[in-house]
Design a protein around this motif. Structure first.
Motif, mmCIF file in Angstrom:
data_model
loop_
_atom_site.group_PDB
_atom_site.id
_atom_site.type_symbol
_atom_site.label_atom_id
_atom_site.label_comp_id
_atom_site.label_asym_id
_atom_site.label_seq_id
_atom_site.Cartn_x
_atom_site.Cartn_y
_atom_site.Cartn_z
ATOM 1 N N UNK A 133 16.204 -8.508 49.198
ATOM 2 C CA UNK A 133 15.896 -8.964 50.561
ATOM 3 C C UNK A 133 14.983 -7.978 51.283
ATOM 4 N N UNK A 134 15.297 -6.706 51.165
ATOM 5 C CA UNK A 134 14.507 -5.671 51.845
ATOM 6 C C UNK A 134 13.131 -5.535 51.208
ATOM 7 N N UNK A 135 13.104 -5.505 49.866
ATOM 8 C CA UNK A 135 11.837 -5.273 49.184
ATOM 9 C C UNK A 135 10.885 -6.459 49.293
ATOM 10 N N UNK A 136 11.396 -7.661 49.426
ATOM 11 C CA UNK A 136 10.522 -8.819 49.635
ATOM 12 C C UNK A 136 9.727 -8.633 50.924
ATOM 13 N N UNK A 137 10.413 -8.159 51.954
ATOM 14 C CA UNK A 137 9.763 -7.895 53.241
ATOM 15 C C UNK A 137 8.753 -6.753 53.100
ATOM 16 N N UNK A 138 9.175 -5.671 52.440
ATOM 17 C CA UNK A 138 8.327 -4.483 52.281
ATOM 18 C C UNK A 138 7.054 -4.823 51.503
ATOM 19 N N UNK A 139 7.196 -5.574 50.429
ATOM 20 C CA UNK A 139 6.028 -5.931 49.612
ATOM 21 C C UNK A 139 5.006 -6.724 50.440
#
Length: 276
Positions: free
Chosen positions: A248-254
């Motif tokens: 969830x976090x990395x989808x946003x970060x990417x």
């Protein structure tokens, strides 16, 4: 005759940005719909207040420890110089060929690293959860999360070891787990930093307050999972949440690093056209 190389590149960048903003909007709509289930809300009310406070402090401490002492250890898990060289080659290919194919290759390379890291987060969370290890797991989880963030940054040509980049990372993390009005506010702040990163002195003055806000959001959203993870055997359920949160976090970060790269490239192309 074909389009001028500079115009072709600018058109490719703008098209890629349009597609990325569609993904952004889908992610925002999904976040708006994701209300915690009633059973989770009911159980969270039974978690002692001192546990919530301890969890918030643990997240804040984890961010501080990783930023101050963890980068050297994290960088042993990947080849920083190699990732920087890979980006330089991909960025050169983007400018040389001026098409979206090269931009997609850059995005896929960043996504491949995420899949590997998510597999590690699954193993780590499940193992410690089975043993009933809750709070100590937080430093490890944040370290693994930072590994993913740092690799994403390098794939898009950004370093991460400065006050302004740490501030940007913490703001992205806060936004990724926020809801409602707080999500809208955090999104706007991240967007502003994608367009223009603050000066180092300004970032230093904002860093501690941002770390506290991000820790609070993490503690509130992950409260039940980390509380359960502190219980032997049943803690496996809590630990299983690590890869869910990582994704969830990395989808946003990417998405945000990709957007920041595209905005920077578009600004560069527009400046070049004016100077010519």
């Amino acid at each position: 005759m074909g389009a001028h190389p500079d115009r072709r590149l600018l058109a490719a960048l703008q098209k890629e940005l349009e597609q990325l903003e569609k993904r952004e909007r889908r992610l925002e709509r999904y976040a708006e719909k994701q209300e915690p289930p009633e059973w989770k809300k009911a159980l969270e009310t039974k978690v002692p207040e001192k546990v919530r406070v301890s969890l918030e402090k643990a997240f804040c401490k984890a961010f501080s420890v990783v930023f101050q002492h963890g980068n050297t250890l994290i960088e042993k898990t990947y080849d920083k110089e190699e990732l920087q060289k890979d980006h330089e080659i991909q960025a050169y290919a983007v400018e040389l060929k001026g098409n979206r194919r090269e931009l997609r290759r850059m995005r896929k390379a960043a996504g491949a690293a995420d899949l590997r890291n998510m597999a590690l987060a699954t193993v780590e969370g499940a193992g410690l959860g089975l043993l009933g290890i809750g709070l100590p797991d937080i430093v490890i989880f944040i370290g693994m999360l930072m590994k993913g963030v740092y690799e994403a940054a390098l794939h898009y040509g950004f370093d991460y070891d400065s006050p302004q980049e740490r501030l940007f990372i913490l703001k992205m993390m806060e936004a990724s787990l926020s809801r409602g009005e707080e999500r809208i506010r955090a999104d706007r702040e991240v967007d502003a930093m994608c367009a223009a990163i603050p000066e180092p002195e300004e970032a230093k003055s904002l860093l501690k307050a941002q770390m506290d806000r991000t820790a609070e959001v993490f503690a509130m959203d992950m409260l039940l999972l980390k509380f359960i993870q502190g219980l032997p055997v049943v803690g496996l359920l809590g630990g299983a949440g690590n890869p869910v949160y990582y994704r969830r976090i990395m989808k946003y970060v990417q998405i945000r690093y990709h957007k920041r790269y595209l905005l920077g490239m578009i600004a560069k192309q527009n400046t070049n056209r004016i100077e010519k």
